[in-house]
Design a protein around this motif. Sequence first.
Motif, PDB file in Angstrom:
ATOM      1  N   GLY A 149     -28.532  26.292  15.071  1.00 22.21           N
ATOM      2  CA  GLY A 149     -28.941  24.982  15.560  1.00 22.21           C
ATOM      3  C   GLY A 149     -29.181  24.977  17.056  1.00 22.21           C
ATOM      4  O   GLY A 149     -30.127  24.337  17.544  1.00 22.21           O
ATOM      5  N   LEU A 150     -28.338  25.691  17.799  1.00 25.88           N
ATOM      6  CA  LEU A 150     -28.525  25.769  19.250  1.00 25.88           C
ATOM      7  C   LEU A 150     -29.832  26.470  19.596  1.00 25.88           C
ATOM      8  O   LEU A 150     -30.522  26.072  20.545  1.00 25.88           O
ATOM      9  CB  LEU A 150     -27.347  26.512  19.879  1.00 25.88           C
ATOM     10  CG  LEU A 150     -27.368  26.654  21.402  1.00 25.88           C
ATOM     11  CD1 LEU A 150     -27.372  25.284  22.068  1.00 25.88           C
ATOM     12  CD2 LEU A 150     -26.182  27.481  21.878  1.00 25.88           C
ATOM     13  N   PHE A 151     -30.170  27.494  18.836  1.00 23.35           N
ATOM     14  CA  PHE A 151     -31.452  28.158  19.050  1.00 23.35           C
ATOM     15  C   PHE A 151     -32.606  27.177  18.868  1.00 23.35           C
ATOM     16  O   PHE A 151     -33.554  27.147  19.666  1.00 23.35           O
ATOM     17  CB  PHE A 151     -31.606  29.332  18.085  1.00 23.35           C
ATOM     18  CG  PHE A 151     -32.999  29.882  18.024  1.00 23.35           C
ATOM     19  CD1 PHE A 151     -33.501  30.672  19.046  1.00 23.35           C
ATOM     20  CD2 PHE A 151     -33.823  29.594  16.940  1.00 23.35           C
ATOM     21  CE1 PHE A 151     -34.803  31.173  18.991  1.00 23.35           C
ATOM     22  CE2 PHE A 151     -35.115  30.089  16.881  1.00 23.35           C
ATOM     23  CZ  PHE A 151     -35.607  30.877  17.906  1.00 23.35           C
ATOM     24  N   ALA A 187     -27.454  19.061  15.781  1.00 24.04           N
ATOM     25  CA  ALA A 187     -26.705  18.177  14.875  1.00 24.04           C
ATOM     26  C   ALA A 187     -26.673  18.749  13.463  1.00 24.04           C
ATOM     27  O   ALA A 187     -25.627  18.734  12.791  1.00 24.04           O
ATOM     28  CB  ALA A 187     -27.328  16.789  14.885  1.00 24.04           C
ATOM     29  N   LEU A 188     -27.799  19.265  12.996  1.00 24.97           N
ATOM     30  CA  LEU A 188     -27.839  19.853  11.658  1.00 24.97           C
ATOM     31  C   LEU A 188     -26.973  21.105  11.575  1.00 24.97           C
ATOM     32  O   LEU A 188     -26.338  21.368  10.547  1.00 24.97           O
ATOM     33  CB  LEU A 188     -29.285  20.178  11.282  1.00 24.97           C
ATOM     34  CG  LEU A 188     -30.189  18.984  10.985  1.00 24.97           C
ATOM     35  CD1 LEU A 188     -31.620  19.451  10.736  1.00 24.97           C
ATOM     36  CD2 LEU A 188     -29.679  18.213   9.778  1.00 24.97           C
ATOM     37  N   GLY A 189     -26.955  21.876  12.674  1.00 25.22           N
ATOM     38  CA  GLY A 189     -26.095  23.059  12.691  1.00 25.22           C
ATOM     39  C   GLY A 189     -24.632  22.702  12.550  1.00 25.22           C
ATOM     40  O   GLY A 189     -23.888  23.340  11.794  1.00 25.22           O
ATOM     41  N   LEU A 190     -24.211  21.668  13.270  1.00 21.56           N
ATOM     42  CA  LEU A 190     -22.814  21.218  13.155  1.00 21.56           C
ATOM     43  C   LEU A 190     -22.539  20.602  11.784  1.00 21.56           C
ATOM     44  O   LEU A 190     -21.459  20.787  11.210  1.00 21.56           O
ATOM     45  CB  LEU A 190     -22.511  20.200  14.253  1.00 21.56           C
ATOM     46  CG  LEU A 190     -22.575  20.745  15.691  1.00 21.56           C
ATOM     47  CD1 LEU A 190     -22.381  19.619  16.693  1.00 21.56           C
ATOM     48  CD2 LEU A 190     -21.533  21.822  15.905  1.00 21.56           C
ATOM     49  N   LEU A 191     -23.526  19.884  11.256  1.00 19.37           N
ATOM     50  CA  LEU A 191     -23.371  19.267   9.940  1.00 19.37           C
ATOM     51  C   LEU A 191     -23.187  20.331   8.855  1.00 19.37           C
ATOM     52  O   LEU A 191     -22.457  20.106   7.881  1.00 19.37           O
ATOM     53  CB  LEU A 191     -24.600  18.401   9.632  1.00 19.37           C
ATOM     54  CG  LEU A 191     -24.556  17.575   8.343  1.00 19.37           C
ATOM     55  CD1 LEU A 191     -23.469  16.516   8.444  1.00 19.37           C
ATOM     56  CD2 LEU A 191     -25.908  16.937   8.085  1.00 19.37           C
TER      57      LEU A 191
END
Length: 231
Positions: A149-151, A187-191
């Motif tokens: 997600g950070l990428f 946000a999707l990465g954390l989700l």
Amino acid sequence: MEPDTLAMAQEIDFSLLALFVRATFTVKLVMLVLIAASFWSWAIIIQKLIAFRRARAEADSFDEAFWSGDPLDELFETLGPDPATAPQKIFASGMVEWQRSHRQDGGLIAGAAARIDRSMDVAIAKEAELLNGGLSFLATVGSTAPFVGLFGTVWGIKHAFEQIALQQNTNLAVVAPGIAEALVATALGLLAAIPAVVFYNKLSADSDRIVGGYESFADEFSTILSRQLDA
């Protein structure tokens, strides 16, 4: 804020679907990968919760039958050499080796106890592998999804700055959409990562407890057979 800038910002659609549509191909790909990983993680979580509950129920049911006082030979004949549940398979593997260790004259072949223990250990290892199947995927998602997600966020912000340079305009109406699209990837990465990590820890602990129960039963069963060998 200038009236023109405020009017432009109010006209921009900041819904998740709109942010996804406006994102670059790379950010879209990152979002799709994270969404797919999240759905797959939840599928594994639900399947494992159901499987572990069933495994505990099967263990309780077999313990009741095993300690009912009925002869073990009769229990084995009822279950057969290839039963359905994990505790029954462990018991059957020990009983099969116990029967194979008897010679035709009724005596026991040397090393029977060690072979019975190894047979049950192999059965336990197979059941543990089934219980732990899929947990490695949860661990992978939990550890990598935030970075994926950070990428996507970094790539989206890079694209946003490129648009600022091309338009030579730093108004909020120009900057905000690109930044918002980029942050959705984080946000999707954390989700995807948070539930994967939480349930990986829970399911790993549940699996260890279930396998520990199998090992305890195998030790108790081995002790019973050892008494028969000594007799």
